[in-house]
Scaffold this motif. Structure first.
Motif, PDB file in Angstrom:
ATOM      1  N   GLY A   1      18.724  -2.198   1.111  1.00 36.57           N
ATOM      2  CA  GLY A   1      18.696  -1.742  -0.275  1.00 36.57           C
ATOM      3  C   GLY A   1      17.533  -2.239  -1.108  1.00 36.57           C
ATOM      4  N   THR A   2      16.621  -3.009  -0.495  1.00 37.72           N
ATOM      5  CA  THR A   2      15.528  -3.585  -1.291  1.00 37.72           C
ATOM      6  C   THR A   2      14.244  -2.771  -1.247  1.00 37.72           C
ATOM      7  OG1 THR A   2      14.741  -4.960   0.554  1.00 37.72           O
ATOM      8  CG2 THR A   2      16.399  -5.931  -0.919  1.00 37.72           C
ATOM      9  N   ALA A   3      14.172  -1.771  -0.358  1.00 33.64           N
ATOM     10  CA  ALA A   3      12.911  -1.032  -0.196  1.00 33.64           C
ATOM     11  C   ALA A   3      13.117   0.478  -0.303  1.00 33.64           C
ATOM     12  CB  ALA A   3      12.267  -1.387   1.141  1.00 33.64           C
ATOM     13  N   GLY A   4      13.825   1.062   0.667  1.00 30.45           N
ATOM     14  CA  GLY A   4      14.018   2.506   0.666  1.00 30.45           C
ATOM     15  C   GLY A   4      14.707   3.017  -0.590  1.00 30.45           C
ATOM     16  N   ARG A   5      15.720   2.294  -1.041  1.00 32.89           N
ATOM     17  CA  ARG A   5      16.460   2.754  -2.222  1.00 32.89           C
ATOM     18  C   ARG A   5      15.614   2.744  -3.494  1.00 32.89           C
ATOM     19  NH1 ARG A   5      21.509   3.988  -2.873  1.00 32.89           N
ATOM     20  NH2 ARG A   5      22.070   3.113  -0.840  1.00 32.89           N
ATOM     21  N   PRO A   6      14.890   1.660  -3.795  1.00 35.80           N
ATOM     22  CA  PRO A   6      14.034   1.725  -4.992  1.00 35.80           C
ATOM     23  C   PRO A   6      12.903   2.744  -4.878  1.00 35.80           C
ATOM     24  CG  PRO A   6      13.747  -0.367  -3.827  1.00 35.80           C
ATOM     25  CD  PRO A   6      14.952   0.293  -3.258  1.00 35.80           C
ATOM     26  N   ILE A   7      12.419   2.985  -3.659  1.00 38.55           N
ATOM     27  CA  ILE A   7      11.405   4.032  -3.476  1.00 38.55           C
ATOM     28  C   ILE A   7      12.023   5.394  -3.811  1.00 38.55           C
ATOM     29  CG2 ILE A   7       9.976   5.259  -1.789  1.00 38.55           C
ATOM     30  CD1 ILE A   7       9.659   2.570  -0.301  1.00 38.55           C
ATOM     31  N   TYR A   8      13.197   5.664  -3.254  1.00 35.91           N
ATOM     32  CA  TYR A   8      13.870   6.938  -3.530  1.00 35.91           C
ATOM     33  C   TYR A   8      14.237   7.049  -5.010  1.00 35.91           C
ATOM     34  CZ  TYR A   8      16.988  10.917  -3.099  1.00 35.91           C
ATOM     35  OH  TYR A   8      17.577  12.158  -3.247  1.00 35.91           O
ATOM     36  N   GLY A   9      14.582   5.925  -5.609  1.00 39.05           N
ATOM     37  CA  GLY A   9      14.908   5.918  -7.035  1.00 39.05           C
ATOM     38  C   GLY A   9      13.766   6.425  -7.887  1.00 39.05           C
ATOM     39  N   GLN A  10      12.531   6.146  -7.473  1.00 32.74           N
ATOM     40  CA  GLN A  10      11.374   6.626  -8.227  1.00 32.74           C
ATOM     41  C   GLN A  10      11.127   8.115  -8.001  1.00 32.74           C
ATOM     42  OE1 GLN A  10       9.440   5.087 -10.691  1.00 32.74           O
ATOM     43  NE2 GLN A  10      11.358   3.945 -10.522  1.00 32.74           N
ATOM     44  N   ILE A  11      11.480   8.616  -6.820  1.00 31.15           N
ATOM     45  CA  ILE A  11      11.420  10.067  -6.596  1.00 31.15           C
ATOM     46  C   ILE A  11      12.356  10.771  -7.576  1.00 31.15           C
ATOM     47  CG2 ILE A  11      11.967  11.910  -4.952  1.00 31.15           C
ATOM     48  CD1 ILE A  11      11.033  10.058  -2.713  1.00 31.15           C
ATOM     49  N   LEU A  12      13.548  10.195  -7.753  1.00 30.32           N
ATOM     50  CA  LEU A  12      14.503  10.750  -8.711  1.00 30.32           C
ATOM     51  C   LEU A  12      14.010  10.576 -10.142  1.00 30.32           C
ATOM     52  CD1 LEU A  12      17.921   9.490  -7.261  1.00 30.32           C
ATOM     53  CD2 LEU A  12      16.879  11.739  -6.988  1.00 30.32           C
ATOM     54  N   ALA A  13      13.541   9.383 -10.456  1.00 30.23           N
ATOM     55  CA  ALA A  13      13.131   9.083 -11.832  1.00 30.23           C
ATOM     56  C   ALA A  13      11.972   9.966 -12.278  1.00 30.23           C
ATOM     57  CB  ALA A  13      12.756   7.609 -11.959  1.00 30.23           C
ATOM     58  N   GLN A  14      11.077  10.284 -11.359  1.00 25.38           N
ATOM     59  CA  GLN A  14       9.919  11.104 -11.718  1.00 25.38           C
ATOM     60  C   GLN A  14      10.146  12.587 -11.423  1.00 25.38           C
ATOM     61  OE1 GLN A  14       6.037   9.517 -11.384  1.00 25.38           O
ATOM     62  NE2 GLN A  14       6.743   7.464 -10.893  1.00 25.38           N
ATOM     63  N   ASN A  15      11.390  12.901 -11.011  1.00 25.29           N
ATOM     64  CA  ASN A  15      11.857  14.288 -10.921  1.00 25.29           C
ATOM     65  C   ASN A  15      10.953  15.172 -10.050  1.00 25.29           C
ATOM     66  OD1 ASN A  15      13.740  16.271 -11.481  1.00 25.29           O
ATOM     67  ND2 ASN A  15      12.659  17.000 -13.302  1.00 25.29           N
TER      68      ASN A  15
ATOM     69  N   ILE B   1       0.873  -1.179   0.000  1.00 26.48           N
ATOM     70  CA  ILE B   1       0.000   0.000   0.000  1.00 26.48           C
ATOM     71  C   ILE B   1       0.907   1.226   0.000  1.00 26.48           C
ATOM     72  CG2 ILE B   1      -1.880   1.196   1.152  1.00 26.48           C
ATOM     73  CD1 ILE B   1      -2.435  -1.488   2.631  1.00 26.48           C
ATOM     74  N   ALA B   2       0.949   1.926  -1.118  1.00 23.02           N
ATOM     75  CA  ALA B   2       1.870   3.050  -1.286  1.00 23.02           C
ATOM     76  C   ALA B   2       1.160   4.378  -1.041  1.00 23.02           C
ATOM     77  CB  ALA B   2       2.472   3.034  -2.684  1.00 23.02           C
ATOM     78  N   HIS B   3       1.813   5.236  -0.291  1.00 19.99           N
ATOM     79  CA  HIS B   3       1.304   6.572   0.010  1.00 19.99           C
ATOM     80  C   HIS B   3       2.333   7.603  -0.457  1.00 19.99           C
ATOM     81  CE1 HIS B   3      -1.890   5.193   2.877  1.00 19.99           C
ATOM     82  NE2 HIS B   3      -1.067   4.159   2.969  1.00 19.99           N
TER      83      HIS B   3
ATOM     84  N   LEU C   1      11.640  -8.123  -4.207  1.00 18.58           N
ATOM     85  CA  LEU C   1      11.338  -7.013  -3.306  1.00 18.58           C
ATOM     86  C   LEU C   1      11.653  -5.668  -3.957  1.00 18.58           C
ATOM     87  CD1 LEU C   1      12.640  -8.358   0.122  1.00 18.58           C
ATOM     88  CD2 LEU C   1      10.263  -7.861  -0.490  1.00 18.58           C
ATOM     89  N   ILE C   2      12.806  -5.582  -4.574  1.00 19.11           N
ATOM     90  CA  ILE C   2      13.194  -4.339  -5.249  1.00 19.11           C
ATOM     91  C   ILE C   2      12.150  -3.961  -6.293  1.00 19.11           C
ATOM     92  CG2 ILE C   2      14.871  -3.296  -6.826  1.00 19.11           C
ATOM     93  CD1 ILE C   2      17.048  -4.895  -5.329  1.00 19.11           C
ATOM     94  N   ASP C   3      11.745  -4.935  -7.103  1.00 23.03           N
ATOM     95  CA  ASP C   3      10.751  -4.663  -8.152  1.00 23.03           C
ATOM     96  C   ASP C   3       9.408  -4.236  -7.558  1.00 23.03           C
ATOM     97  OD1 ASP C   3      12.584  -5.276 -10.105  1.00 23.03           O
ATOM     98  OD2 ASP C   3      11.840  -7.309 -10.444  1.00 23.03           O
ATOM     99  N   ALA C   4       9.007  -4.889  -6.457  1.00 25.56           N
ATOM    100  CA  ALA C   4       7.703  -4.591  -5.855  1.00 25.56           C
ATOM    101  C   ALA C   4       7.674  -3.190  -5.253  1.00 25.56           C
ATOM    102  CB  ALA C   4       7.373  -5.633  -4.791  1.00 25.56           C
ATOM    103  N   TYR C   5       8.718  -2.820  -4.526  1.00 31.96           N
ATOM    104  CA  TYR C   5       8.749  -1.473  -3.928  1.00 31.96           C
ATOM    105  C   TYR C   5       8.911  -0.399  -5.008  1.00 31.96           C
ATOM    106  CZ  TYR C   5       8.746  -3.170   0.868  1.00 31.96           C
ATOM    107  OH  TYR C   5       8.367  -3.742   2.064  1.00 31.96           O
ATOM    108  N   LYS C   6       9.706  -0.721  -6.017  1.00 25.03           N
ATOM    109  CA  LYS C   6       9.875   0.223  -7.122  1.00 25.03           C
ATOM    110  C   LYS C   6       8.554   0.474  -7.839  1.00 25.03           C
ATOM    111  CE  LYS C   6      12.228   0.685 -11.594  1.00 25.03           C
ATOM    112  NZ  LYS C   6      13.206   0.065 -12.529  1.00 25.03           N
ATOM    113  N   GLU C   7       7.832  -0.586  -8.132  1.00 27.17           N
ATOM    114  CA  GLU C   7       6.569  -0.453  -8.861  1.00 27.17           C
ATOM    115  C   GLU C   7       5.517   0.256  -8.013  1.00 27.17           C
ATOM    116  OE1 GLU C   7       3.824  -0.956 -12.076  1.00 27.17           O
ATOM    117  OE2 GLU C   7       5.991  -0.746 -11.836  1.00 27.17           O
ATOM    118  N   SER C   8       5.477  -0.040  -6.731  1.00 31.59           N
ATOM    119  CA  SER C   8       4.522   0.630  -5.841  1.00 31.59           C
ATOM    120  C   SER C   8       4.779   2.132  -5.814  1.00 31.59           C
ATOM    121  CB  SER C   8       4.633   0.058  -4.428  1.00 31.59           C
ATOM    122  OG  SER C   8       4.344  -1.329  -4.415  1.00 31.59           O
ATOM    123  N   ALA C   9       6.060   2.512  -5.670  1.00 34.30           N
ATOM    124  CA  ALA C   9       6.410   3.931  -5.644  1.00 34.30           C
ATOM    125  C   ALA C   9       6.144   4.589  -6.992  1.00 34.30           C
ATOM    126  CB  ALA C   9       7.879   4.102  -5.255  1.00 34.30           C
ATOM    127  N   ARG C  10       6.441   3.873  -8.068  1.00 38.81           N
ATOM    128  CA  ARG C  10       6.206   4.425  -9.407  1.00 38.81           C
ATOM    129  C   ARG C  10       4.729   4.728  -9.624  1.00 38.81           C
ATOM    130  NH1 ARG C  10       4.580   3.284 -14.460  1.00 38.81           N
ATOM    131  NH2 ARG C  10       3.800   1.228 -13.836  1.00 38.81           N
TER     132      ARG C  10
END
Length: 209
Positions: A81-95, A29-31, A117-126
């Motif tokens: 590195g499997t959760a916080g980093r991919p979440i932050y990566g999407q903040i960067l990717a979506q500028n 559940i992404a917020h 896990l990396i894919d799931a957190y990344k996709e949720s954040a995206r």
């Protein structure tokens, strides 16, 4: 030109958003929230922990400032590195910045592995960021104009042409004073234009980098 443009504005969220993503019976559940300060981000995380008290993990990342000067990420017990980093990566990717993204996980009984896990957190954040409405933040620089009253018409035309905003007007020692602000990318142009007008002084207070 592009470099200057990127420095005096950035995007953030216009309002909060929430999405849910499921894989292998695990619920994510992404917020996403617009924020103004680190303290606000931490308070929101604490609130989510109370709301989802029975969740397996509440992982998050935030960025604050035009250049994301303040940022942090947290895996909340997930492998490093499997959760916080991919979440932050999407903040960067979506500028975007001035944003908190938190992903609540309910474990479904099937281990996803590091890559999963990396894919799931990344996709949720995206998804939560992609679907959130945006707004633009314009960075403004303050300046003061000092001039003889007979230059009032000239100065007002300059302010209007440059798209500057008058904050306060005054009068001291026989001179008119205007406290103004202008988009950062336009400040240099305004200073040059002001320097070309005899009797007009443009004062810019140096700001911390």
């Amino acid at each position: 030109m592009m470099e200057q443009e990127r420095q005096d504005h950035y995007e953030t969220l216009a309002e909060q958003n929430q999405v849910e993503y499921s894989i292998q019976r695990s619920r994510f559940i992404a917020h996403a929230y617009p924020i103004h300060a680190v303290e606000e981000a931490l308070e929101l995380v604490a609130s989510l922990r109370k709301e989802y008290y029975n969740a397996t993990h509440v992982c998050w990342a935030y960025a604050v400032g035009a250049l994301r000067e303040e940022s942090r990420m947290n895996d909340d017990g997930e492998p490093s590195g499997t959760a916080g980093r991919p979440i932050y990566g999407q903040i960067l990717a979506q500028n975007v910045s001035d944003v908190l993204v938190a992903v609540v996980r309910y474990f479904g009984g099937v281990k996803l592995g590091t890559g999963g896990l990396i894919d799931a957190y990344k996709e949720s954040a995206r998804l939560v960021l992609m679907e959130a409405p945006r707004r633009e933040v314009i960075l403004l620089s303050p300046f003061t104009l000092r001039f003889a009253p007979y230059l009032t018409g000239t100065v007002m035309r300059l302010i209007k042409t440059m798209g500057a905003e008058i904050v306060e007007q005054g009068f001291a020692q026989g001179e008119s004073l205007l406290e103004c602000r202008i988009r950062q990318g336009q400040l240099g142009i305004l200073r040059s234009a002001a320097a070309a007008i005899y009797g007009l002084t443009c004062i810019v207070e140096e700001q911390d980098a």
